[in-house]
Design a protein around this motif. Sequence first.
Motif, PDB file in Angstrom:
ATOM      1  N   ASP A  71      -1.983  -1.063  -4.357  1.00 45.75           N
ATOM      2  CA  ASP A  71      -2.227  -2.383  -4.921  1.00 45.75           C
ATOM      3  C   ASP A  71      -2.203  -3.467  -3.858  1.00 45.75           C
ATOM      4  O   ASP A  71      -2.917  -4.455  -3.944  1.00 45.75           O
ATOM      5  CB  ASP A  71      -1.191  -2.712  -5.999  1.00 45.75           C
ATOM      6  CG  ASP A  71      -1.360  -1.827  -7.227  1.00 45.75           C
ATOM      7  OD1 ASP A  71      -2.447  -1.232  -7.355  1.00 45.75           O
ATOM      8  OD2 ASP A  71      -0.425  -1.732  -8.012  1.00 45.75           O
ATOM      9  N   HIS A  72      -1.355  -3.295  -2.859  1.00 38.50           N
ATOM     10  CA  HIS A  72      -1.228  -4.315  -1.819  1.00 38.50           C
ATOM     11  C   HIS A  72      -1.006  -3.640  -0.474  1.00 38.50           C
ATOM     12  O   HIS A  72      -0.259  -2.666  -0.361  1.00 38.50           O
ATOM     13  CB  HIS A  72      -0.068  -5.261  -2.121  1.00 38.50           C
ATOM     14  CG  HIS A  72      -0.303  -6.133  -3.305  1.00 38.50           C
ATOM     15  ND1 HIS A  72       0.053  -5.774  -4.584  1.00 38.50           N
ATOM     16  CD2 HIS A  72      -0.891  -7.339  -3.417  1.00 38.50           C
ATOM     17  CE1 HIS A  72      -0.279  -6.731  -5.424  1.00 38.50           C
ATOM     18  NE2 HIS A  72      -0.862  -7.694  -4.751  1.00 38.50           N
ATOM     19  N   LEU A  73      -1.623  -4.201   0.543  1.00 37.82           N
ATOM     20  CA  LEU A  73      -1.485  -3.642   1.881  1.00 37.82           C
ATOM     21  C   LEU A  73      -0.039  -3.616   2.349  1.00 37.82           C
ATOM     22  O   LEU A  73       0.386  -2.729   3.070  1.00 37.82           O
ATOM     23  CB  LEU A  73      -2.307  -4.477   2.877  1.00 37.82           C
ATOM     24  CG  LEU A  73      -3.815  -4.266   2.886  1.00 37.82           C
ATOM     25  CD1 LEU A  73      -4.467  -5.327   3.742  1.00 37.82           C
ATOM     26  CD2 LEU A  73      -4.161  -2.893   3.411  1.00 37.82           C
ATOM     27  N   ILE A  74       0.739  -4.618   1.925  1.00 35.59           N
ATOM     28  CA  ILE A  74       2.093  -4.727   2.442  1.00 35.59           C
ATOM     29  C   ILE A  74       3.012  -3.622   1.924  1.00 35.59           C
ATOM     30  O   ILE A  74       4.140  -3.496   2.385  1.00 35.59           O
ATOM     31  CB  ILE A  74       2.707  -6.102   2.108  1.00 35.59           C
ATOM     32  CG1 ILE A  74       2.701  -6.348   0.590  1.00 35.59           C
ATOM     33  CG2 ILE A  74       1.989  -7.206   2.838  1.00 35.59           C
ATOM     34  CD1 ILE A  74       3.403  -7.633   0.177  1.00 35.59           C
ATOM     35  N   THR A  75       2.534  -2.818   0.970  1.00 34.14           N
ATOM     36  CA  THR A  75       3.371  -1.723   0.457  1.00 34.14           C
ATOM     37  C   THR A  75       3.136  -0.426   1.214  1.00 34.14           C
ATOM     38  O   THR A  75       3.815   0.557   0.956  1.00 34.14           O
ATOM     39  CB  THR A  75       3.083  -1.481  -1.035  1.00 34.14           C
ATOM     40  OG1 THR A  75       1.728  -1.043  -1.191  1.00 34.14           O
ATOM     41  CG2 THR A  75       3.305  -2.731  -1.847  1.00 34.14           C
ATOM     42  N   THR A  76       2.193  -0.382   2.125  1.00 28.93           N
ATOM     43  CA  THR A  76       1.859   0.853   2.831  1.00 28.93           C
ATOM     44  C   THR A  76       1.861   0.619   4.339  1.00 28.93           C
ATOM     45  O   THR A  76       0.937   0.014   4.878  1.00 28.93           O
ATOM     46  CB  THR A  76       0.470   1.369   2.400  1.00 28.93           C
ATOM     47  OG1 THR A  76       0.449   1.496   0.985  1.00 28.93           O
ATOM     48  CG2 THR A  76       0.166   2.707   3.033  1.00 28.93           C
ATOM     49  N   ARG A  77       2.878   1.060   5.014  1.00 30.37           N
ATOM     50  CA  ARG A  77       2.999   0.954   6.470  1.00 30.37           C
ATOM     51  C   ARG A  77       2.582  -0.421   6.998  1.00 30.37           C
ATOM     52  O   ARG A  77       1.695  -0.535   7.853  1.00 30.37           O
ATOM     53  CB  ARG A  77       2.171   2.047   7.140  1.00 30.37           C
ATOM     54  CG  ARG A  77       2.618   3.458   6.768  1.00 30.37           C
ATOM     55  CD  ARG A  77       1.946   4.503   7.612  1.00 30.37           C
ATOM     56  NE  ARG A  77       0.498   4.463   7.493  1.00 30.37           N
ATOM     57  CZ  ARG A  77      -0.331   5.175   8.256  1.00 30.37           C
ATOM     58  NH1 ARG A  77       0.151   5.957   9.187  1.00 30.37           N
ATOM     59  NH2 ARG A  77      -1.624   5.122   8.062  1.00 30.37           N
ATOM     60  N   PRO A  78       3.203  -1.481   6.520  1.00 25.50           N
ATOM     61  CA  PRO A  78       2.761  -2.825   6.893  1.00 25.50           C
ATOM     62  C   PRO A  78       2.837  -3.116   8.383  1.00 25.50           C
ATOM     63  O   PRO A  78       1.993  -3.861   8.906  1.00 25.50           O
ATOM     64  CB  PRO A  78       3.706  -3.743   6.105  1.00 25.50           C
ATOM     65  CG  PRO A  78       4.920  -2.911   5.861  1.00 25.50           C
ATOM     66  CD  PRO A  78       4.404  -1.520   5.656  1.00 25.50           C
ATOM     67  N   HIS A  79       3.781  -2.519   9.088  1.00 25.27           N
ATOM     68  CA  HIS A  79       3.940  -2.814  10.516  1.00 25.27           C
ATOM     69  C   HIS A  79       2.876  -2.130  11.369  1.00 25.27           C
ATOM     70  O   HIS A  79       2.775  -2.413  12.558  1.00 25.27           O
ATOM     71  CB  HIS A  79       5.339  -2.383  10.984  1.00 25.27           C
ATOM     72  CG  HIS A  79       6.446  -3.173  10.356  1.00 25.27           C
ATOM     73  ND1 HIS A  79       6.790  -4.439  10.783  1.00 25.27           N
ATOM     74  CD2 HIS A  79       7.275  -2.890   9.315  1.00 25.27           C
ATOM     75  CE1 HIS A  79       7.779  -4.899  10.055  1.00 25.27           C
ATOM     76  NE2 HIS A  79       8.093  -3.981   9.151  1.00 25.27           N
ATOM     77  N   GLU A  80       2.103  -1.228  10.783  1.00 25.31           N
ATOM     78  CA  GLU A  80       1.104  -0.493  11.561  1.00 25.31           C
ATOM     79  C   GLU A  80      -0.317  -0.984  11.334  1.00 25.31           C
ATOM     80  O   GLU A  80      -1.229  -0.582  12.048  1.00 25.31           O
ATOM     81  CB  GLU A  80       1.184   0.998  11.226  1.00 25.31           C
ATOM     82  CG  GLU A  80       2.515   1.629  11.607  1.00 25.31           C
ATOM     83  CD  GLU A  80       2.568   3.107  11.274  1.00 25.31           C
ATOM     84  OE1 GLU A  80       1.492   3.713  11.108  1.00 25.31           O
ATOM     85  OE2 GLU A  80       3.670   3.652  11.167  1.00 25.31           O
ATOM     86  N   VAL A  81      -0.533  -1.841  10.350  1.00 27.98           N
ATOM     87  CA  VAL A  81      -1.885  -2.325  10.072  1.00 27.98           C
ATOM     88  C   VAL A  81      -2.255  -3.389  11.097  1.00 27.98           C
ATOM     89  O   VAL A  81      -1.625  -4.440  11.175  1.00 27.98           O
ATOM     90  CB  VAL A  81      -1.994  -2.900   8.646  1.00 27.98           C
ATOM     91  CG1 VAL A  81      -3.406  -3.435   8.404  1.00 27.98           C
ATOM     92  CG2 VAL A  81      -1.649  -1.835   7.616  1.00 27.98           C
TER      93      VAL A  81
ATOM     94  N   ALA B 276       1.173 -11.483   5.316  1.00 29.73           N
ATOM     95  CA  ALA B 276       2.462 -10.792   5.321  1.00 29.73           C
ATOM     96  C   ALA B 276       2.495  -9.608   6.281  1.00 29.73           C
ATOM     97  O   ALA B 276       3.563  -9.016   6.485  1.00 29.73           O
ATOM     98  CB  ALA B 276       2.803 -10.319   3.908  1.00 29.73           C
ATOM     99  N   LEU B 277       1.344  -9.256   6.862  1.00 30.91           N
ATOM    100  CA  LEU B 277       1.291  -8.126   7.797  1.00 30.91           C
ATOM    101  C   LEU B 277       1.689  -8.617   9.188  1.00 30.91           C
ATOM    102  O   LEU B 277       0.952  -9.385   9.810  1.00 30.91           O
ATOM    103  CB  LEU B 277      -0.108  -7.520   7.820  1.00 30.91           C
ATOM    104  CG  LEU B 277      -0.574  -6.875   6.513  1.00 30.91           C
ATOM    105  CD1 LEU B 277      -2.041  -6.475   6.606  1.00 30.91           C
ATOM    106  CD2 LEU B 277       0.280  -5.655   6.168  1.00 30.91           C
ATOM    107  N   PRO B 278       2.796  -8.186   9.729  1.00 28.97           N
ATOM    108  CA  PRO B 278       3.317  -8.762  10.977  1.00 28.97           C
ATOM    109  C   PRO B 278       2.508  -8.452  12.227  1.00 28.97           C
ATOM    110  O   PRO B 278       2.592  -9.182  13.208  1.00 28.97           O
ATOM    111  CB  PRO B 278       4.726  -8.156  11.079  1.00 28.97           C
ATOM    112  CG  PRO B 278       4.641  -6.872  10.312  1.00 28.97           C
ATOM    113  CD  PRO B 278       3.695  -7.154   9.177  1.00 28.97           C
ATOM    114  N   ALA B 279       1.711  -7.379  12.204  1.00 29.77           N
ATOM    115  CA  ALA B 279       0.984  -6.973  13.415  1.00 29.77           C
ATOM    116  C   ALA B 279      -0.524  -7.117  13.272  1.00 29.77           C
ATOM    117  O   ALA B 279      -1.274  -6.625  14.115  1.00 29.77           O
ATOM    118  CB  ALA B 279       1.332  -5.523  13.768  1.00 29.77           C
TER     119      ALA B 279
END
Length: 285
Positions: A5-15, A45-48
């Motif tokens: 549903d949201h990118l931030i729920t799946t490996r957010p630090h790697e996107v 919200a994706l830090p990288a």
Amino acid sequence: MQSFDHLITTRPHEVRQVLISDLHLSPEEPALVQAFLALLDDCLALPALKRLFILGDWFEVWLGDDAYLSLSEIEQQTHWLTPLMMKLKQLRVDGCEVLVMHGNRDFLLGQPFCNVFGGELIYEPYTLHIGQQRYRLEHGDALCTDDKKYQFFRKIMRNRVTQWYLLNKSLEKRLAIAENIRQKSKEKNTTKAAHIMDVNEGAVNYALYTFDALLHGHTHRPEIHRSSDGRSRYVLGDWRLLDKDTRQPKVSAVIGAITTDIDTDIDSNTNNAGFGLFEFKFLPR
């Protein structure tokens, strides 16, 4: 394809990079606009995150940059595009590049509009390095070479003289021309064979000749195609309404995401970089 549903729920630090296409945004489809705003919130919200690609048909129709830039400050405050501009500008301030490519619906989009949010207009074919592989990015309509009439139309509309002629018309006349073209396109598409509106295998092979993979949209047929020689073709999906008759319509789209280990530079030659197609869903509460 992985679904979330949201990118931030799946490996957010790697996107590191997100790729989308065929949003067809317009004030007539507010759910699509809200879905795009939701995606931008996820991107913020994706830090990288380093890059957001919009590979054409961002808008259902684009009459020219002046349709927005000529508005007064008060008019812009209430315009449906302004919330998008504000979030994209914040994304750019946070260090994420926003790269926009022309589609067959918004070929009049220019760099002046992209300057509003600090974006960059890019042209096809665009080369993107993912690990040790070279990806070719394009909108996808140029690959549909079996549709001879459309390719002739595309050549005319992408001509600078034609665009100069259109941009010197009033916004009212441009809107009338766009509506006429869109109506004729719908009528013609109903009589065309399905394969004619898809990519041509020869055109794909030619596009892939010096690349490891091809990534495009346009056809609204999201899929991953593998060739016998190990090359890949990734097709992004259009942003579409689900359950149109409900009070809060849902939106689904197939997008691309590039992931790496968090300490890996996106431009380095590393095998830790990966690309995949994912289903993005906007489910308003």
